[in-house]
Design an enzyme around this catalytic site. Structure first.
Site, mmCIF file in Angstrom:
data_model
loop_
_atom_site.group_PDB
_atom_site.id
_atom_site.type_symbol
_atom_site.label_atom_id
_atom_site.label_comp_id
_atom_site.label_asym_id
_atom_site.label_seq_id
_atom_site.Cartn_x
_atom_site.Cartn_y
_atom_site.Cartn_z
ATOM 1 C CE LYS A 177 -39.594 12.211 -4.732
ATOM 2 N NZ LYS A 177 -39.118 12.319 -3.339
ATOM 3 C CE LYS B 201 -30.015 19.505 -8.228
ATOM 4 N NZ LYS B 201 -30.701 19.960 -6.990
ATOM 5 C CE LYS C 138 -29.257 10.452 -2.234
ATOM 6 N NZ LYS C 138 -29.248 10.193 -0.768
#
Length: 433
Positions: free
Chosen positions: A199, A291, A294
């Site tokens: 991230k 996957k 969001k």
């Protein structure tokens, strides 16, 4: 000669009858002595220990004194020792970030299983708004989506009578325990966390210390509730292991010696991963090997639970497919085909054989509208209930308030134990003149 047990039983009868006549609120016709004789005659006719136990139980009232009940319990011991104790439910905790809308992958992979398993566990489900602020965010949007995610929990079928539902920041112990655990966790453990590295690359120079500390907050979430089971995916297993390591380290540092404030009792329970039957693995509509997420920058990659029917139809129409003929499962060259079939199976509940019998020979132009209709039909009741909850916020607010109160009771107790173990004083320790 009467044996000692018979003498005790007769004494219990006499005492209990005297108690009845003494005004304890349970009266029988006839004198006390007459009832003693009647009881003895009944015992003589039955002629067994069980019969004597039956007579004693039938005449001893619930309001008897503890001494009387002690004698009666001796007679009942053999018949009650094998009675099963009520099962204690294991405690489960899980949460979802209020960033973006919940999508079909969230629902099929996690929330639907939470709903199905509600009666089996003691559940704490929460909206993790403190985790959401580890990345740049819109404050107004965060406030709005926190309530929306809670409403979706209810709309999907989570029952507040069976599960505690609350917003993370409404329980202050989450933040306070995070700081205490920061002071216990070695820096080297945090530097190994894979998700931070991934991230941080995306956020660049704007990456915050909060993102680095994210796993400690997650550990505090789990440990506050003495959680026994945590539903986790593969991407969260490292965080669960960190929680276990922190719990073990804290207990070793502050709880082993009886001379310490914790008096030799552990503060934190080491949680385990909850392994449930594998839910539908829903992948991105634009990449059958990734996957549904969001955080994906394109909205076309996911089917949100609140998407209107025309948006769902549009997304499925534009989803990535292949040039093969017909539909089939598990062909490594056709991940998108497998994904769309998995979605169809998840929303219809039908077997693979049944589905392939219907769509096996179809072309994409035939199958996509069928899939869109099935998805719309499946999530329609969820959307209906969601909009009812959002329109009348009073019920939603009451559920969140009650959930936060129940969660705070458990969390505050754990926090107090942790502070005591570390030697941190509280206002309760202050003696005023």
């Amino acid at each position: 000669m009467l044996c000692r047990r018979q003498v005790c039983l007769n004494l219990v009868l006499a005492l209990s009858i005297a108690a009845f006549d003494g005004g304890m609120g349970f009266m029988m016709p006839g004198s006390g002595l007459g009832r003693v004789a009647l009881a003895r005659r009944s015992m003589a006719r039955l002629g067994t220990v069980n019969a004597r136990q039956h007579v004693v139980r039938s005449v001893v009232p619930r309001s008897m004194s503890p001494r009387m009940c002690a004698a009666s319990s001796v007679a009942d011991k053999d018949t009650t020792k094998d009675e099963a104790k009520p099962a204690v439910k294991k405690r489960v905790l899980s949460g979802v970030q209020p960033t973006g809308n919940l999508h079909l992958g969230n629902y099929m992979g996690a929330i639907r299983q939470w709903v199905q398993n509600q009666e089996e566990y003691e559940n704490f489900f929460f909206v993790v708004d403190l985790h959401a602020i580890t990345a740049p965010h819109d404050p107004k949007e965060l406030q709005k989506t926190s309530f929306e995610i809670a409403a979706l929990y209810l709309a999907c079928g989570i029952d507040p009578k069976l599960s505690k539902i609350f917003i993370q920041s409404h329980v202050p112990a989450h933040s306070e325990l995070t700081w205490l655990l920061n002071c216990v966790t070695p820096m080297g453990w945090m530097e190994k966390m894979i998700q931070y590295k991934e991230k941080a690359k995306k956020q660049g120079e704007s990456v915050s210390i909060g993102l680095f500390d994210y796993p400690i907050l997650m550990a505090a979430d789990i440990l506050l509730y003495q959680t026994q089971l945590v539903p986790v995916g593969e991407d969260q297993r490292q965080h669960l292991e960190l929680s276990r390591d922190i719990a073990r380290r804290f207990n070793d540092l502050y709880c082993k010696k009886k001379s310490m404030p914790a008096k030799g009792r552990r503060v934190f329970r080491e949680p385990e991963a909850l392994i449930t039957k594998e839910g539908a693995r829903i992948m991105s509509l634009q990449d059958g090997r990734s996957k549904m997420s969001k955080s994906d920058p394109t909205e076309l990659s996911r089917l949100n639970l609140l998407d209107p029917p025309d948006v769902i139809a549009k997304k499925i129409k534009k989803c990535k497919t292949d040039a093969f003929t017909g539909m089939e499962w598990d062909n490594p060259e056709r991940p998108e085909c497998t994904n769309l079939l998995n979605i169809y199976q998840a929303v219809t509940g039908r077997s693979r054989e049944d589905i392939l019998g219907e769509v096996g020979e179809m072309k994409w132009g035939e199958f996509k509208p069928l899939l869109a209709d099935a998805v719309v039909q499946h999530i329609a009741p969820i959307q209906k209930r969601y909009y009812e909850l959002i329109e009348d916020r009073s019920y939603l607010n009451s559920v969140l308030s009650e959930g936060a109160h129940a969660a705070d009771e458990v969390a505050s107790a754990t926090l107090d134990w942790a502070k005591t173990a570390m030697g941190i004083t509280s206002r309760k320790d202050l003696t005023l003149p």
